[in-house]
Design a protein around this motif. Structure first.
Motif, mmCIF file in Angstrom:
data_model
loop_
_atom_site.group_PDB
_atom_site.id
_atom_site.type_symbol
_atom_site.label_atom_id
_atom_site.label_comp_id
_atom_site.label_asym_id
_atom_site.label_seq_id
_atom_site.Cartn_x
_atom_site.Cartn_y
_atom_site.Cartn_z
ATOM 1 N N ILE A 178 -8.104 -16.101 6.382
ATOM 2 C CA ILE A 178 -8.870 -15.252 5.468
ATOM 3 C C ILE A 178 -9.234 -13.878 6.054
ATOM 4 O O ILE A 178 -8.998 -12.859 5.405
ATOM 5 N N PRO A 179 -9.766 -13.819 7.286
ATOM 6 C CA PRO A 179 -10.152 -12.491 7.790
ATOM 7 C C PRO A 179 -8.984 -11.511 7.825
ATOM 8 O O PRO A 179 -9.113 -10.358 7.409
ATOM 9 N N LEU A 180 -7.841 -11.993 8.301
ATOM 10 C CA LEU A 180 -6.684 -11.112 8.418
ATOM 11 C C LEU A 180 -6.151 -10.732 7.039
ATOM 12 O O LEU A 180 -5.692 -9.610 6.825
ATOM 13 N N LEU A 181 -6.250 -11.684 6.115
ATOM 14 C CA LEU A 181 -5.818 -11.413 4.748
ATOM 15 C C LEU A 181 -6.671 -10.297 4.143
ATOM 16 O O LEU A 181 -6.164 -9.399 3.463
ATOM 17 N N LEU A 182 -7.970 -10.333 4.424
ATOM 18 C CA LEU A 182 -8.875 -9.281 3.934
ATOM 19 C C LEU A 182 -8.468 -7.931 4.512
ATOM 20 O O LEU A 182 -8.361 -6.939 3.790
ATOM 21 N N VAL A 183 -8.240 -7.909 5.832
ATOM 22 C CA VAL A 183 -7.817 -6.665 6.467
ATOM 23 C C VAL A 183 -6.550 -6.157 5.798
ATOM 24 O O VAL A 183 -6.415 -4.966 5.499
ATOM 25 N N PHE A 184 -5.636 -7.078 5.516
ATOM 26 C CA PHE A 184 -4.354 -6.688 4.934
ATOM 27 C C PHE A 184 -4.523 -6.132 3.521
ATOM 28 O O PHE A 184 -3.901 -5.139 3.152
ATOM 29 N N VAL A 185 -5.390 -6.769 2.732
ATOM 30 C CA VAL A 185 -5.602 -6.294 1.369
ATOM 31 C C VAL A 185 -6.195 -4.890 1.394
ATOM 32 O O VAL A 185 -5.823 -4.007 0.624
ATOM 33 N N ILE A 186 -7.116 -4.655 2.345
ATOM 34 C CA ILE A 186 -7.769 -3.350 2.401
ATOM 35 C C ILE A 186 -6.839 -2.280 2.962
ATOM 36 O O ILE A 186 -6.743 -1.179 2.433
ATOM 37 N N ALA A 187 -6.142 -2.614 4.051
ATOM 38 C CA ALA A 187 -5.412 -1.574 4.773
ATOM 39 C C ALA A 187 -3.909 -1.818 4.848
ATOM 40 O O ALA A 187 -3.197 -1.077 5.515
ATOM 41 N N GLY A 188 -3.412 -2.844 4.155
ATOM 42 C CA GLY A 188 -2.007 -3.217 4.281
ATOM 43 C C GLY A 188 -1.046 -2.118 3.866
ATOM 44 O O GLY A 188 0.044 -1.991 4.424
ATOM 45 N N ARG A 189 -1.482 -1.293 2.910
ATOM 46 C CA ARG A 189 -0.667 -0.173 2.467
ATOM 47 C C ARG A 189 -0.222 0.687 3.651
ATOM 48 O O ARG A 189 0.916 1.097 3.772
ATOM 49 N N GLN A 190 -1.182 0.913 4.541
ATOM 50 C CA GLN A 190 -0.923 1.703 5.742
ATOM 51 C C GLN A 190 0.137 1.032 6.619
ATOM 52 O O GLN A 190 1.043 1.685 7.132
ATOM 53 N N LEU A 191 0.007 -0.286 6.762
ATOM 54 C CA LEU A 191 0.938 -1.032 7.604
ATOM 55 C C LEU A 191 2.342 -0.975 7.014
ATOM 56 O O LEU A 191 3.317 -0.717 7.714
ATOM 57 N N VAL A 192 2.411 -1.200 5.703
ATOM 58 C CA VAL A 192 3.714 -1.192 5.041
ATOM 59 C C VAL A 192 4.375 0.174 5.187
ATOM 60 O O VAL A 192 5.534 0.286 5.598
ATOM 61 N N SER A 193 3.608 1.231 4.885
ATOM 62 C CA SER A 193 4.227 2.554 4.969
ATOM 63 C C SER A 193 4.557 2.891 6.417
ATOM 64 O O SER A 193 5.512 3.607 6.691
#
Lengths: 327, 304
Positions: free
Chosen positions: B280-295
């Motif tokens: 869950i914690p990492l999923l939250l981080v991903f939902v918030i900032a995942g766009r950055q990671l993907v790009s």
């Protein structure tokens, strides 16, 4: 800062006596000279220091440990030469681990690259909500390999696992995922594929988007369908990227530990070590049997295998790249 | 991961060659072009892939929300009401909160330090002239090929000499700066930061470190965000080294999770509830900032 100062005060204020000024300039000059000369080294030094301590030194030290009797508790024992190596190489467990590692690696990397290519081709379309889909395929990446291992361990449970239930529902026999060697390799490879396919998809997608669109246009004019375009244009042009993904997944795949480690609760790779990999074997020797010498010997052998594969990869890459150029 | 920035250069070359061969004809929509929208098949396929990515997580939650007998009664279709009880059981059997705190500390510290030191080194490699810089950079890249896992035995010996086994230092210190980070930041700063800007600051009398602080760091911000995110996630999910060097009484989350399986092997609802809790914690981080990671992943692959 200083630029605006200059603009504001056209007449410089009273200066200090000539001699002092010169000395000060000289000193600050020298300081600035040192700054230019040495600070780059200062800035890059953290990496090199850390690598020396935690990367380079251990690598060499592994060799040192591997030619000694070395116990986890007792520490360094007598010099034994290559005895640890010959012992390990004569162990069936070692060769079993080599076989398992390669089997799992092949079962994971091949379907993974193919799937990633296909998914990337679909993502390469002019989609609505692009970012949504891209983030979607990357979701498995946030699940820790240990968690992935636990989840799939349950999905592939021999008794009440979902996969076997579905197989039985379809009229097949349930598969003994935790006792049959090949089946366990398939299950573990599935975990690896689950976690990494999306990540590789994005790498492929990026490379695909670098292909100029007019290549497809002319192909379409020549009457090539989407499928034909994919096989005759996209895949050949992505060849270097494909090879690179293969090389990186090779290095990662040969070191696999997390997923097979939690595939049962004992962590030795099954009752008959059906899925014990080389890294698991290093762990067993070093921290299970407390024999650091033998563990280090296996570590070096694994390193040699990886180097060998990397060199092999390099030559194949060169070969294919040259052919691509000649075409 | 380490290879990403190298990939596309070659792809780019191939593509450019192809473009030279075939280029210059009339514009018409191809895949991904500006033209027609893809149809049902594409969305259907991608939807299936998305379901496949989500399903194991959902399954984990599904089983984790029932009691231990659920699977022997057939396949559950809807979540049960037992998740909180299982979560409580997880927290009873492993030091969950401590592990969560440890993971948070280790991942945060590592992310910040990797970004700082990598940007510092990247700034030097990209913009400062010094003797041997070219070879030193090649050396950094070469170290990416050395599998750090293989040095675990001596690293463990070193750590126990220092008395750090069992403490978080043993996990944090080897990860303070990475070759990938240095390379990544070098590539980015080289393009993102104009030389003139540094010269201007230098002429104004700023020291090197001020130039880095006031010009280098701000220019590197987008790449730094991606690097921070990636390092955070990689550290959070890391298992092998923490598993070896940490004490079971002071684990990170993956190490604790593995302990949970040893304690609750038959009760899969508890084990999988733990898997969900740890994700869950990492999923939250991903939902918030995942766009950055993907790009970031996309960008890294396109840039040479």
């Amino acid at each position: 800062m200083a630029i605006t100062d200059r603009g504001l005060k056209p007449a410089p204020p009273r200066r200090p006596p000539e001699s002092r000024r010169v000395r000060r300039i000289a000193f600050s000059h020298r300081l600035s000279h040192w700054d230019v000369k040495f600070s780059p080294y200062l800035y890059i030094s953290p990496f090199f220091l850390l690598f020396a301590i935690t990367g380079l030194f251990p690598l060499g030290y592994t060799a040192w440990v591997s030619i000694h009797n070395w116990n986890l508790i007792g520490g360094q024992g007598e010099f034994t030469g290559l005895e640890n190596y010959s012992f390990v190489l004569s162990q069936p467990f070692f060769w079993n681990a080599v076989g398992n590692t390669f089997s799992i690696f092949l079962l994971s990397s091949v379907p993974q690259v193919v799937a990633a290519l296909v998914i990337a081709a679909f993502l390469d379309a002019n989609l609505r909500a692009k970012t949504f889909w891209r983030m979607g395929v990357l979701i498995p990446f946030v699940v820790a390999p240990v968690a992935v291992g636990l989840i799939f361990n349950n999905l592939f449970a021999d008794q009440f696992g979902l996969v076997n239930e579905i197989l039985r529902f379809l009229g097949f026999e349930g598969i003994r995922w935790h006792s049959d060697a090949t089946a366990s390799h398939v299950a573990i490879a599935t975990m690896v594929n689950f976690r990494w396919t999306g990540y590789n998809t994005l790498i492929f997608l990026a490379a695909m988007q670098a292909i100029p669109r007019d290549v497809y246009e002319s192909a379409a004019i020549d009457g090539a369908g989407r499928l034909r375009q994919f096989f005759s244009l996209t895949v050949p042009m992505l060849r270097p990227t494909v090879i690179f993904v293969v090389i990186t997944s090779t290095i990662g795949g040969l070191q696999i530990f997390d997923e097979p480690r939690v595939f049962d609760q004992y962590g030795l790779g099954g009752s008959d070590r059906q899925w014990q990999t080389l890294t698991m074997y290093i762990w067993e020797l070093g921290w299970g049997q407390r024999n650091f010498g033998r563990a280090s010997a296996v570590a070096w052998l694994l390193f040699l295998i990886i180097v060998l594969i990397a060199v092999l990869n390099f030559f194949i890459t060169r070969r294919i790249a040259n052919q691509g150029g000649a075409k | 991961m380490s290879s990403i920035p190298l990939i596309a250069q070659t792809a780019g070359k191939g593509a450019a060659k192809a473009a030279a061969r075939k280029g210059g004809r009339r514009r018409r929509p191809g895949p991904g072009g500006t033209g027609r929208r893809p149809g049902f098949i594409t969305y259907g396929f991608l939807g299936a892939v998305l379901l496949g990515s989500l399903f194991p997580l959902y399954w984990s939650f599904l089983v984790g929300s029932h009691d231990s007998t659920v699977l022997s009664r057939g396949i559950p279709l809807i979540p049960g009401g037992n998740f909180l009880a299982n979560a409580a059981e997880v927290m009873d059997s492993i030091p969950f909160w401590q592990a969560l705190g440890n993971s948070l500390v280790v991942s945060t510290v590592t992310a910040f330090s990797v970004v700082f030191f990598s940007t510092l080194a990247g700034f030097a490699f990209a913009k400062l002239k010094f003797r041997g810089s070219k070879w030193l950079l090649v050396f950094v890249i070469a170290t990416m090929a050395v599998p750090t896992q293989l040095g675990v035995v001596p690293l463990f010996i070193v750590m126990s000499r220092f008395g750090w086994t069992g403490s978080l230092w043993a996990v944090i210190i080897p990860a303070l700066v990475t070759a990938f980070g240095v390379f990544w930041m070098t590539q980015y700063i080289r393009e993102a930061l104009p030389d003139e800007l540094i010269e201007a600051v230098r002429v104004d009398g700023a020291s090197m470190i001020r130039a880095f602080w006031h010009v280098g760091l701000p220019a590197a911000r987008p790449a730094a965000a991606m690097l921070a995110l990636f390092t955070f996630m990689a550290t959070w999910t890391n298992f092998f080294w923490p598993f070896i060097v940490l004490d079971p009484s002071n684990p990170t989350l993956p190490v604790a999770l593995q302990l949970l399986q040893a304690a609750h092997f038959v009760d899969y609802s508890v084990v999988l509830a733990g898997a969900v809790l740890s994700t869950i914690p990492l999923l939250l981080v991903f939902v918030i900032a995942g766009r950055q990671l993907v790009s970031g992943i996309m960008q890294g692959a396109v840039k040479g």
